[in-house]
Design a protein around this motif. Structure first.
Motif, PDB file in Angstrom:
ATOM      1  N   MET A   1      14.907 -11.231 -10.671  1.00  0.00           N
ATOM      2  CA  MET A   1      14.011 -10.877 -11.772  1.00  0.00           C
ATOM      3  C   MET A   1      12.871 -10.031 -11.222  1.00  0.00           C
ATOM      4  SD  MET A   1      13.856 -14.606 -13.679  1.00  0.00           S
ATOM      5  CE  MET A   1      13.714 -15.553 -12.164  1.00  0.00           C
ATOM      6  N   ASN A   2      12.697  -8.851 -11.794  1.00  0.00           N
ATOM      7  CA  ASN A   2      11.669  -7.929 -11.323  1.00  0.00           C
ATOM      8  C   ASN A   2      10.293  -8.424 -11.751  1.00  0.00           C
ATOM      9  OD1 ASN A   2      10.045  -5.731 -10.669  1.00  0.00           O
ATOM     10  ND2 ASN A   2      11.625  -4.234 -11.213  1.00  0.00           N
ATOM     11  N   MET A   3       9.460  -8.785 -10.758  1.00  0.00           N
ATOM     12  CA  MET A   3       8.113  -9.283 -11.020  1.00  0.00           C
ATOM     13  C   MET A   3       7.053  -8.193 -10.884  1.00  0.00           C
ATOM     14  SD  MET A   3       8.236 -12.561 -11.732  1.00  0.00           S
ATOM     15  CE  MET A   3       9.663 -12.107 -12.716  1.00  0.00           C
ATOM     16  N   GLY A   4       7.495  -6.945 -10.641  1.00  0.00           N
ATOM     17  CA  GLY A   4       6.557  -5.857 -10.416  1.00  0.00           C
ATOM     18  C   GLY A   4       5.482  -5.721 -11.483  1.00  0.00           C
ATOM     19  N   PRO A   5       5.840  -5.648 -12.770  1.00  0.00           N
ATOM     20  CA  PRO A   5       4.812  -5.502 -13.804  1.00  0.00           C
ATOM     21  C   PRO A   5       3.815  -6.652 -13.821  1.00  0.00           C
ATOM     22  CG  PRO A   5       6.986  -5.004 -14.684  1.00  0.00           C
ATOM     23  CD  PRO A   5       7.202  -5.592 -13.323  1.00  0.00           C
ATOM     24  N   CYS A   6       4.267  -7.830 -13.414  1.00  0.00           N
ATOM     25  CA  CYS A   6       3.421  -9.031 -13.430  1.00  0.00           C
ATOM     26  C   CYS A   6       2.608  -9.174 -12.146  1.00  0.00           C
ATOM     27  CB  CYS A   6       4.311 -10.253 -13.639  1.00  0.00           C
ATOM     28  SG  CYS A   6       3.474 -11.844 -13.673  1.00  0.00           S
ATOM     29  N   GLN A   7       3.030  -8.475 -11.072  1.00  0.00           N
ATOM     30  CA  GLN A   7       2.399  -8.624  -9.759  1.00  0.00           C
ATOM     31  C   GLN A   7       1.861  -7.280  -9.252  1.00  0.00           C
ATOM     32  OE1 GLN A   7       1.878 -11.571  -8.376  1.00  0.00           O
ATOM     33  NE2 GLN A   7       2.969 -12.645 -10.020  1.00  0.00           N
ATOM     34  N   TYR A   8       1.036  -6.650 -10.040  1.00  0.00           N
ATOM     35  CA  TYR A   8       0.298  -5.449  -9.631  1.00  0.00           C
ATOM     36  C   TYR A   8       1.192  -4.300  -9.189  1.00  0.00           C
ATOM     37  CZ  TYR A   8      -3.207  -9.146  -9.418  1.00  0.00           C
ATOM     38  OH  TYR A   8      -4.000 -10.236  -9.708  1.00  0.00           O
ATOM     39  N   GLY A   9       2.395  -4.207  -9.757  1.00  0.00           N
ATOM     40  CA  GLY A   9       3.269  -3.091  -9.438  1.00  0.00           C
ATOM     41  C   GLY A   9       3.994  -3.188  -8.118  1.00  0.00           C
ATOM     42  N   THR A  10       3.983  -4.358  -7.489  1.00  0.00           N
ATOM     43  CA  THR A  10       4.682  -4.530  -6.211  1.00  0.00           C
ATOM     44  C   THR A  10       6.190  -4.607  -6.434  1.00  0.00           C
ATOM     45  OG1 THR A  10       4.527  -6.942  -6.336  1.00  0.00           O
ATOM     46  CG2 THR A  10       2.711  -5.765  -5.255  1.00  0.00           C
ATOM     47  N   THR A  11       6.941  -4.635  -5.333  1.00  0.00           N
ATOM     48  CA  THR A  11       8.400  -4.760  -5.445  1.00  0.00           C
ATOM     49  C   THR A  11       8.828  -6.207  -5.243  1.00  0.00           C
ATOM     50  OG1 THR A  11       8.639  -4.239  -3.099  1.00  0.00           O
ATOM     51  CG2 THR A  11       8.787  -2.405  -4.661  1.00  0.00           C
ATOM     52  N   ALA A  12       8.109  -7.116  -5.858  1.00  0.00           N
ATOM     53  CA  ALA A  12       8.434  -8.542  -5.777  1.00  0.00           C
ATOM     54  C   ALA A  12       9.525  -8.878  -6.788  1.00  0.00           C
ATOM     55  CB  ALA A  12       7.195  -9.384  -6.043  1.00  0.00           C
ATOM     56  N   PHE A  13      10.492  -9.667  -6.354  1.00  0.00           N
ATOM     57  CA  PHE A  13      11.592 -10.103  -7.210  1.00  0.00           C
ATOM     58  C   PHE A  13      11.766 -11.604  -7.035  1.00  0.00           C
ATOM     59  CE2 PHE A  13      12.341  -5.643  -6.931  1.00  0.00           C
ATOM     60  CZ  PHE A  13      13.043  -5.275  -8.064  1.00  0.00           C
ATOM     61  N   MET A  14      12.021 -12.269  -8.125  1.00  0.00           N
ATOM     62  CA  MET A  14      12.275 -13.711  -8.090  1.00  0.00           C
ATOM     63  C   MET A  14      13.761 -13.975  -8.288  1.00  0.00           C
ATOM     64  SD  MET A  14       9.267 -14.997  -7.566  1.00  0.00           S
ATOM     65  CE  MET A  14       9.377 -16.731  -7.984  1.00  0.00           C
ATOM     66  N   SER A  15      14.255 -15.016  -7.653  1.00  0.00           N
ATOM     67  CA  SER A  15      15.643 -15.439  -7.809  1.00  0.00           C
ATOM     68  C   SER A  15      15.697 -16.953  -7.652  1.00  0.00           C
ATOM     69  CB  SER A  15      16.523 -14.764  -6.747  1.00  0.00           C
ATOM     70  OG  SER A  15      16.215 -15.284  -5.456  1.00  0.00           O
ATOM     71  N   TYR A  16      16.870 -17.518  -7.821  1.00  0.00           N
ATOM     72  CA  TYR A  16      17.033 -18.913  -7.469  1.00  0.00           C
ATOM     73  C   TYR A  16      17.117 -19.019  -5.947  1.00  0.00           C
ATOM     74  CZ  TYR A  16      17.976 -19.810 -12.394  1.00  0.00           C
ATOM     75  OH  TYR A  16      17.865 -19.892 -13.760  1.00  0.00           O
TER      76      TYR A  16
ATOM     77  N   ALA B   1       0.828  -1.211   0.000  1.00  0.00           N
ATOM     78  CA  ALA B   1       0.000   0.000   0.000  1.00  0.00           C
ATOM     79  C   ALA B   1       0.862   1.260   0.000  1.00  0.00           C
ATOM     80  CB  ALA B   1      -0.920  -0.011   1.211  1.00  0.00           C
ATOM     81  N   VAL B   2       1.910   1.253   0.827  1.00  0.00           N
ATOM     82  CA  VAL B   2       2.792   2.425   0.918  1.00  0.00           C
ATOM     83  C   VAL B   2       3.568   2.615  -0.386  1.00  0.00           C
ATOM     84  CG1 VAL B   2       4.814   3.369   2.086  1.00  0.00           C
ATOM     85  CG2 VAL B   2       2.982   2.322   3.420  1.00  0.00           C
ATOM     86  N   HIS B   3       4.091   1.538  -0.920  1.00  0.00           N
ATOM     87  CA  HIS B   3       4.885   1.645  -2.139  1.00  0.00           C
ATOM     88  C   HIS B   3       4.034   2.130  -3.307  1.00  0.00           C
ATOM     89  CE1 HIS B   3       6.820   0.076  -5.847  1.00  0.00           C
ATOM     90  NE2 HIS B   3       7.911   0.514  -5.250  1.00  0.00           N
ATOM     91  N   LYS B   4       2.808   1.668  -3.377  1.00  0.00           N
ATOM     92  CA  LYS B   4       1.939   2.045  -4.494  1.00  0.00           C
ATOM     93  C   LYS B   4       1.587   3.540  -4.455  1.00  0.00           C
ATOM     94  CE  LYS B   4      -2.043   0.293  -7.056  1.00  0.00           C
ATOM     95  NZ  LYS B   4      -1.221  -0.174  -8.183  1.00  0.00           N
ATOM     96  N   LYS B   5       1.489   4.089  -3.252  1.00  0.00           N
ATOM     97  CA  LYS B   5       1.086   5.489  -3.103  1.00  0.00           C
ATOM     98  C   LYS B   5       2.265   6.418  -2.792  1.00  0.00           C
ATOM     99  CE  LYS B   5      -3.313   4.536  -3.530  1.00  0.00           C
ATOM    100  NZ  LYS B   5      -4.111   5.012  -4.698  1.00  0.00           N
ATOM    101  N   ARG B   6       3.496   5.942  -2.977  1.00  0.00           N
ATOM    102  CA  ARG B   6       4.663   6.708  -2.551  1.00  0.00           C
ATOM    103  C   ARG B   6       4.809   8.035  -3.280  1.00  0.00           C
ATOM    104  NH1 ARG B   6       6.059   3.015  -6.210  1.00  0.00           N
ATOM    105  NH2 ARG B   6       7.677   3.468  -7.769  1.00  0.00           N
ATOM    106  N   ASP B   7       4.276   8.130  -4.488  1.00  0.00           N
ATOM    107  CA  ASP B   7       4.397   9.362  -5.273  1.00  0.00           C
ATOM    108  C   ASP B   7       3.099  10.163  -5.289  1.00  0.00           C
ATOM    109  OD1 ASP B   7       7.074   8.798  -5.959  1.00  0.00           O
ATOM    110  OD2 ASP B   7       6.422   7.509  -7.621  1.00  0.00           O
ATOM    111  N   SER B   8       2.182   9.819  -4.403  1.00  0.00           N
ATOM    112  CA  SER B   8       0.896  10.527  -4.357  1.00  0.00           C
ATOM    113  C   SER B   8       1.041  11.878  -3.653  1.00  0.00           C
ATOM    114  CB  SER B   8      -0.148   9.665  -3.629  1.00  0.00           C
ATOM    115  OG  SER B   8      -0.327   8.430  -4.291  1.00  0.00           O
ATOM    116  N   GLY B   9      -0.026  12.631  -3.671  1.00  0.00           N
ATOM    117  CA  GLY B   9      -0.009  13.942  -3.044  1.00  0.00           C
ATOM    118  C   GLY B   9       0.022  13.872  -1.528  1.00  0.00           C
ATOM    119  N   PHE B  10       0.191  15.031  -0.907  1.00  0.00           N
ATOM    120  CA  PHE B  10       0.337  15.130   0.543  1.00  0.00           C
ATOM    121  C   PHE B  10      -0.873  14.555   1.278  1.00  0.00           C
ATOM    122  CE2 PHE B  10      -0.688  17.550   4.395  1.00  0.00           C
ATOM    123  CZ  PHE B  10       0.403  17.223   5.178  1.00  0.00           C
TER     124      PHE B  10
END
Length: 531
Positions: free
Chosen positions: A338-353, A144-153
């Motif tokens: 691997m950045n999964m953000g575009p595939c996972q609703y814009g979250t900061t999820a990353f995949m690795s081994y 929630a915080v990451h998604k709204k980080r660039d929102s207004g005051f």
């Protein structure tokens, strides 16, 4: 009239020449011919031999899940202390897969379907119980915080107030069952669902509980609508994905990185060779993962080529320029995630081994408790090269989350920028000796077919060269050991002709004289007769 080409030697050589040609053609083309014949028989259809095994795996499948317990989360804002994690598990689940909503399309030789799985907890095969307690990142609050980080005051102020009222923390502590399939209630999710009734909530959130696999058990919607080639027109296409949700480009990554291609895991191109690479499309990751040849192994007596995921599969343009299109918004992380953000609703999820295996050392240096081991964490597929079917599959992927400082957002105001491990899953599948013996028939048929072609070629060459070789060898023998030439009926029939008869007479002096007889061969020229 006699036939010069009808002699025994000529017929023997002509048969040898024919056998040589047939053997050469068969030896060179046998693999291609067999592939076409087998492809027509195995092409996927409701009546093909491959259909039952494709629809539902004949092998018992198990999903092993490992969770990372964050043991010192209370010290996260102290940048001098590294986050420490303890791996729990595996928590093993019996996976019963099936394919539903199947529809064949003969016009373009494809089939459309959805994937569905039923999961049952296997307590005996697990190292732990579903009641185990785990502490991990609070994904709801952070998303929630990451998604709204660039929102207004005012929006940020409202979000901060909601976090405070909901008593949200950096972490959550739940049971394994709650974190996986059962899910747990979260006040932020309830608040969002309440605001949606006034058209104010986040529409992308359509659930009432939070869990990594919540609502996935028995569902067929999460992998999307898949369209795959059946191999009816080309056996090399069998098992390759054609479209995903009616698209051949996901739109999540730029250029070739967003292309929908590769195998879905059941079938691969036939006649693979050492040094080849294969592509695996993973819908949950919205991308294709390349696997490169690493070694040749044996599985139950069947020769297989092992293809493994290496650094190329998890690169972001650092080492392999062609992977730079996986960078998101121009930001390229170090190799290994691997950045999964575009595939996972814009979250900061990353995949690795698992355990950041094959990743830049940067990721392991940030935390404690992880140790990559090739034998445990390598992702690989071993295929029978002629048929292109899996013999042994192992390894998996790890889910991580990138946490960054968000000024003015209370609990995230002083956190470091860091990649934290959440969990990793693996599915190991190995064919049984009985199935391996059936698969082994394919390389055996190819081997004996080429042997037959080679035998025809060898026999043909021997027959073709037999008479010329003996004729040449005969010339090097002493004259008394040479084999006499076979009489040629086409040559002129020379007969002895007596042109004069010898007689005896006396001359004038009373001496006896004799006239020599003159002999010649009929059919001989005058010049030959003189000689």
């Amino acid at each position: 009239m006699s036939c010069r080409f009808c002699s025994r030697e000529w017929i023997f050589g002509e048969v040898g020449l024919i056998l040589s040609i047939v053997g050469t053609v068969l030896y060179i083309n046998w693999i291609s011919w067999f592939t076409i014949l087998r492809g027509k028989e195995m092409a996927l259809s409701p009546i093909s031999p491959a259909y039952a095994g494709w629809k539902s795996s004949p092998l018992p499948l198990y999903l092993d899940i490992y969770l990372f317990n964050w043991t010192n989360s209370h010290q996260f804002t102290n940048h001098s202390i590294k986050p420490r994690f303890q791996e729990l598990g595996p928590y093993r689940f019996r996976d019963i897969p099936d394919k539903v909503d199947i529809k064949f399309h003969p016009k373009n030789n494809s089939v459309t379907f959805r994937k569905m799985s039923l999961y049952y907890f296997d307590a005996e095969g697990s190292n732990g119980s579903l009641s185990d307690i785990i502490t991990t990142v609070n994904m709801v609050a952070w998303a929630a915080v990451h998604k709204k980080r660039d929102s207004g005051f005012f929006q940020m102020l409202g979000l901060k107030t909601a976090l405070d009222l909901s008593n949200e923390k950096l972490t959550v502590t739940k049971t394994v069952d709650e974190m996986l399939f059962s899910g747990y209630k979260d006040p932020m999710v309830d608040l969002n669902n309440f605001l949606k009734t006034f058209s104010m909530g986040e529409e992308s959130i359509s659930y009432d509980r939070v869990g990594y696999f919540y609502m996935r058990n028995g569902s067929s919607v999460f992998n999307g609508l898949l369209n795959m080639h059946t191999g009816g027109d080309d056996p090399r296409k069998m098992g390759k994905i054609h479209t995903w949700d009616a698209k051949n480009h996901s739109g999540f990554y730029q250029s070739n990185c967003g292309m929908v291609n590769g195998s879905l895991g059941e079938f691969f191109p036939p006649n693979l060779k050492e040094g080849d690479s294969i592509d695996l499309y993973i819908p949950n990751m919205c991308r294709t993962v390349p696997l490169d040849y690493t070694e040749t192994v044996e599985v139950h007596g069947v020769r297989g080529l092992k293809f493994s995921g290496g650094r190329r599969s998890v690169d972001n343009g650092t080492m392999y320029p062609e992977t730079k299109c996986f960078c998101v918004d121009g930001k390229c992380e170090r190799a290994g995630v691997m950045n999964m953000g575009p595939c996972q609703y814009g979250t900061t999820a990353f995949m690795s081994y698992p355990h950041f295996y094959e990743a830049d050392p940067y990721y392991l240096e940030q935390i404690e408790g992880l140790k990559p081991v090739k034998e445990k964490h390598e992702f690989f597929m071993t295929l029978e090269p002629n048929a292109g079917v899996p013999l042994d599959v192992g390894g998996g992927f790890q889910a991580n989350v990138l946490i960054e400082p968000i000024p003015g957002m209370g609990i995230y105001d002083k956190v470091p920028r860091i990649f934290l491990p959440i969990m990793w899953c693996e599915q190991r599948v190995r064919v049984t000796p009985e199935i391996a013996s059936e698969i082994k028939l394919v390389p055996q048929i190819i081997y004996w077919g080429q042997c037959f072609g080679g035998a025809l070629l060898f026999v043909g060459i021997v027959m073709f060269l037999w008479h010329p070789f003996h004729a040449i060898a005969n010339q090097f023998k002493p004259k008394d050991q040479r084999k006499p030439k076979t009489k040629n009926t086409d040559e002129p029939n020379h007969q002895l002709r007596i042109e004069s008869v010898p007689f005896v007479a006396k001359n004038g002096n009373g001496q006896i004289i004799a006239k020599p007889q003159k002999l010649s061969l009929l059919g001989q020229s005058k010049d030959e007769a003189k000689r």
